[in-house]
Design an enzyme around this catalytic site. Structure first.
Site, short mmCIF file in Angstrom:
data_model
loop_
_atom_site.label_atom_id
_atom_site.label_comp_id
_atom_site.label_asym_id
_atom_site.label_seq_id
_atom_site.Cartn_x
_atom_site.Cartn_y
_atom_site.Cartn_z
N LYS A 175 0.89 -1.17 0.00
CA LYS A 175 0.00 0.00 0.00
C LYS A 175 0.92 1.22 0.00
O LYS A 175 1.46 1.61 1.02
CB LYS A 175 -0.89 -0.01 1.26
N GLU A 250 9.89 1.98 10.82
CA GLU A 250 10.90 3.03 10.63
C GLU A 250 10.17 4.35 10.73
O GLU A 250 9.34 4.66 9.89
CB GLU A 250 11.55 2.92 9.24
#
Ligand code: UN1
Length: 496
Positions: A175, A250
């Protein structure tokens, strides 16, 4: 009529199940409509996950060197289309061509690096404690991986996740960010052309709230890898915590460059300019704090201001332009709000702090390079991620204070120190709390074969890139082969 792009599910380009779409516009000129993309729903995501689940049993059995060969082909195709993709990426994302070429190159490097890993993917053998027994550990794939990626590196970051995931034998649903969906389409065209079997890679466009959340919540997704803000990362981790899904995050940064009094000032200046204003400050690794030793502060600040004022702002497709726009108007307003906060906190605005709206640039989301002086370490502009071309200068009296200030934020992604003193350089390598430390280089410039990620609120203990990314996308299995022909009991038979 604007072009209508599609999702890629089960080896086919398909429309979303509802007719809803979202627009992709050029941030340098919002009149430039690039295309319409499906605003995918949970049903679209479910179909993509089902396709990935179905493809997994076969893909997992393709020998890893063969999976690697497919990635070599992907790398080759990316190389052939590098310039075309870079130009298209500048149009949808805004950063200058030199940087979008670098972004595609990062994908090429990752493809070849992952391809080579197909003939390594090492496990370990170790002696067993009992006779006639063999012991080893091997890597096995995790299953269906959901990848959610940001817009600032529309090619590099998806490939950092996707290529190692595939190499390890997983199947994938990506996505991509809704600001840069076309780069993902180009990547998937290449994956298709390289011959990746149907269902192994699936692309679902849409928003984080809808398509992203559906992916995170789906019971058949075994792993989520996300790059984005710390706020969203926390929510994802909470959901994955409940379902015990593997999750790699992250997130934000508040990276600093330290310039000591013994530094090569010209070199440190180049580093600061590139670190702070490259990608219009929209990198997780961007330099947003400049920690200056008081002996060189005045001189260095003057040098910096003189150069920063001359940065050419404009459309990144123009090769003479040095800094493109911000990604969208909301981002620009957010950066501008931080500038107001900085002023209210008592920092001194040296340059910038305004929208750049001259001439034709009225139609883009441009912002002037901005530098604050007299910033104290606890101000919000010195603590929070701004994600724009805003640099805060903090003065320190010595090395110890510099390290303390650098470490004094909730984040710990990248860091940099300019010094000619080798002992200081080694102390910095030891004492800086960050996933990445540069000595005499800017905070940006990570290479794909070294671990990438950060400590504290930047991450949750994983590292992408390097050999470490293979620990994210594989499970360890320990295998014992007993060829003694009798029952042997570990810890018991051998303990006299
Ligand atoms: C990011 O900002 O999320 O080191 C990635 C760098 C690039 C990657 C940045 N190679 O700045």
């Amino acid at each position: 009529m604007p072009e209508r792009y599609k999702n890629y599910i089960r080896g086919k380009w398909v429309d979303g199940k509802t007719a809803k779409t979202f627009e992709n516009r050029n941030p340098a000129n919002h009149h430039d409509l690039i295309g319409l993309f499906p605003d995918s729903s949970a049903e679209d995501v479910a179909e993509a996950v089902a396709a990935a689940k179905k493809a997994f049993p076969k893909w997992r059995l393709v020998p890893a060197p063969k999976r690697g060969e497919v990635l070599y082909k992907v790398g080759e195709l990316l190389r052939q289309r590098k310039e075309e993709i870079a130009r298209m990426m500048t149009r949808e994302m805004g950063k200058i061509l030199k940087e979008t070429r670098g972004d595609v190159q990062e994908g090429i490097d990752t493809a070849f690096y992952a391809g080579g890993e197909g003939r390594r993917l090492f496990g370990e053998t170790t002696p067993a404690e009992l006779p006639d027994k063999f012991a080893m550990s091997v890597r096995v794939p995790v299953g269906v991986c959901g990848l959610i990626t940001p817009w600032n590196f529309p090619m590099a970051i998806p490939t950092w996740k996707l290529f190692p995931a595939l190499l390890c034998g997983n199947t994938v649903v990506l996505k991509p960010a809704e600001d840069t969906p076309l780069t993902a389409v180009k990547l998937f065209e290449i994956l298709e052309q390289a011959g990746i079997p149907s269902g192994v890679v699936n692309l679902v466009h849409g928003t984080g709230e809808q398509a992203g959340a559906a992916l995170v919540r789906h019971g058949d997704v075994q792993l989520i890898s996300f790059t984005g803000s710390t706020a969203v990362g926390r929510e994802i981790a909470a959901v994955c915590g409940q379902s015990l899904k593997r999750v790699s995050l992250e997130m934000g940064g508040k990276n600093a460059e330290i310039v000591m009094e013994d530094a090569d000032l010209n070199l440190a200046l180049e580093g600061a300019l590139w670190g702070a204003f490259g990608t219009t400050g929209q990198r997780c690794t961007a330099t947003s704090r400049l920690i200056l030793h008081r002996e060189i502060k005045k001189q260095f600040t003057e040098m910096l201001v003189e150069r920063a004022e001359k940065i050419r702002i404009g459309d990144g497709l123009d090769e003479t332009v040095e800094m493109g726009p911000l990604i969208n108007e909301a981002a620009r307003q957010s950066v501008h709000r931080y500038v107001q906060i900085g002023k209210q906190e008592g920092a001194r605005l040296l340059i910038g702090g305004t929208l750049y709206e001259e001439g034709q640039w009225i139609n883009g989301y441009f912002y002037k390079p901005t530098i604050f002086d007299q910033v104290t370490p606890t101000m919000r502009i010195a603590q929070e991620e701004i994600f724009g071309p805003v640099l805060s200068i903090i003065e320190v009296k010595n090395f110890e204070e510099a390290i303390e200030v650098l470490n004094g934020t909730p984040y710990g992604l990248s860091s940099s120190i300019y010094t000619r003193d080798v002992a200081r350089a080694f102390r910095a390598m030891r004492d800086i709390e960050a996933g990445i430390t540069y000595i005499n280089g800017p905070t940006i410039g990570a290479e794909v074969h070294l671990p990438f990620g950060g400590v504290k609120e930047t991450g949750n203990g994983h590292r992408e890139a390097g050999t470490t990314v293979y620990d994210i996308f594989s499970e360890w299995k320990s295998v014992y082969v007993d060829y003694s022909g009798k029952l042997q009991k570990a810890q018991i038979d051998n303990a006299e």
